[in-house]
Motif scaffolding. Sequence first.
Motif, PDB file in Angstrom:
ATOM      1  N   ALA A  99       0.856  -1.186   0.000  1.00 27.36           N
ATOM      2  CA  ALA A  99       0.000   0.000   0.000  1.00 27.36           C
ATOM      3  C   ALA A  99       0.890   1.232   0.000  1.00 27.36           C
TER       4      ALA A  99
ATOM      5  N   ILE B 287      -8.847  -8.201  -2.642  1.00 23.36           N
ATOM      6  CA  ILE B 287      -7.955  -7.053  -2.784  1.00 23.36           C
ATOM      7  C   ILE B 287      -6.704  -7.255  -1.925  1.00 23.36           C
TER       8      ILE B 287
ATOM      9  N   LYS C 174      -3.256  -1.437  -2.338  1.00 26.83           N
ATOM     10  CA  LYS C 174      -4.057  -0.222  -2.243  1.00 26.83           C
ATOM     11  C   LYS C 174      -3.175   1.019  -2.402  1.00 26.83           C
ATOM     12  N   HIS C 175      -3.774   2.044  -3.001  1.00 27.77           N
ATOM     13  CA  HIS C 175      -3.159   3.377  -3.047  1.00 27.77           C
ATOM     14  C   HIS C 175      -1.803   3.337  -3.756  1.00 27.77           C
TER      15      HIS C 175
ATOM     16  N   THR D 251      -6.145  -5.022  -6.990  1.00 30.34           N
ATOM     17  CA  THR D 251      -5.759  -3.678  -6.556  1.00 30.34           C
ATOM     18  C   THR D 251      -6.977  -2.779  -6.405  1.00 30.34           C
ATOM     19  N   ASP D 252      -7.005  -2.016  -5.332  1.00 31.37           N
ATOM     20  CA  ASP D 252      -8.033  -0.997  -5.099  1.00 31.37           C
ATOM     21  C   ASP D 252      -7.339   0.353  -5.003  1.00 31.37           C
TER      22      ASP D 252
ATOM     23  N   SER E 142      -9.696  -5.825 -10.040  1.00 23.58           N
ATOM     24  CA  SER E 142      -9.289  -4.521  -9.502  1.00 23.58           C
ATOM     25  C   SER E 142     -10.399  -3.491  -9.637  1.00 23.58           C
TER      26      SER E 142
END
Length: 293
Positions: A174, A207, A210-211, A232-233, A263
């Motif tokens: 992340a 997921i 992230k980010h 991926t989120d 995603s």
Amino acid sequence: MLRILWGCRGKVVLKNSTFNNQLDDASNVHGTYQKIVDVLADNKIGVRMMHHQQKGFVIGQPNDTIGLVRLENSFFPYSKVTIKNIEYLNSRYQIITFNEDLPKDLKAGDLIENLSAYPDLLVQNCKIGSNRARGLLISNPLNTIIENNFFNTEMEAILIPVESGHWFESGNAANVIIRNNVFQDCQHGGKNRGVIRFATDDENQNIAFKHIEISNNIFNQFDNLILQVTNTDGLKFTGNTITNSGTFPKLYNDNPAIDVSFSKNIHFNNNIYRGDAKAILKTDAFSQSLTFK
């Protein structure tokens, strides 16, 4: 020199360095999963190091926060506890006692990871290439910045994985920034993979990442596939330039430039594409409808 950084904390900086002619990745930064094999008491478990190269690895120290993970449900911990003490019976089996009682639904087969043992990471102004494998393998849930580097690698320039099938390397990434780098003819070893690749255990749709920001990079590649995104989120791919170098013949003519699966919240803006892939962007049924721009 290969740098394998397990269980680090604080800040790790790789800066103004050259990593050339290595027999493996330039650097690995990740945690390790251990498998719960025995539930011994309300606050005590027996765990096993799952890969033989982890033998003797120090899981943690008193008061470190341990995440309890069941990957079939989530790549993120379902509960957290803190270490009271660890008894090392041999190089692969330890008994861990916690300050708190464990969840009632904990079971043998679940995994643990040390959430206190990840660093903030900066890789800046480095030259990475002419090596046997990847450039950077990064699995870090804190903060990672990779900027102003030059990559010319046999395999992925940047691999961001999480898996429990072989290496048992933990750390759902992340807050990763990849910016102002040059990627020159990476993946020249012939693997059918992206220059930057996110990877999880096969067919797990949860997921894991992230980010993510990938911005203002130059990809001058002989083959099509630049970016593989999965699980991926939240990813922004902005201000990048993709060109075809013509250095070597293409190996995978049918590949897109970007492949997205499992995603959401993926955005492409202000990019320049001067390659010649038949399709720039490929998505699956689980991902949103996307437009490359």
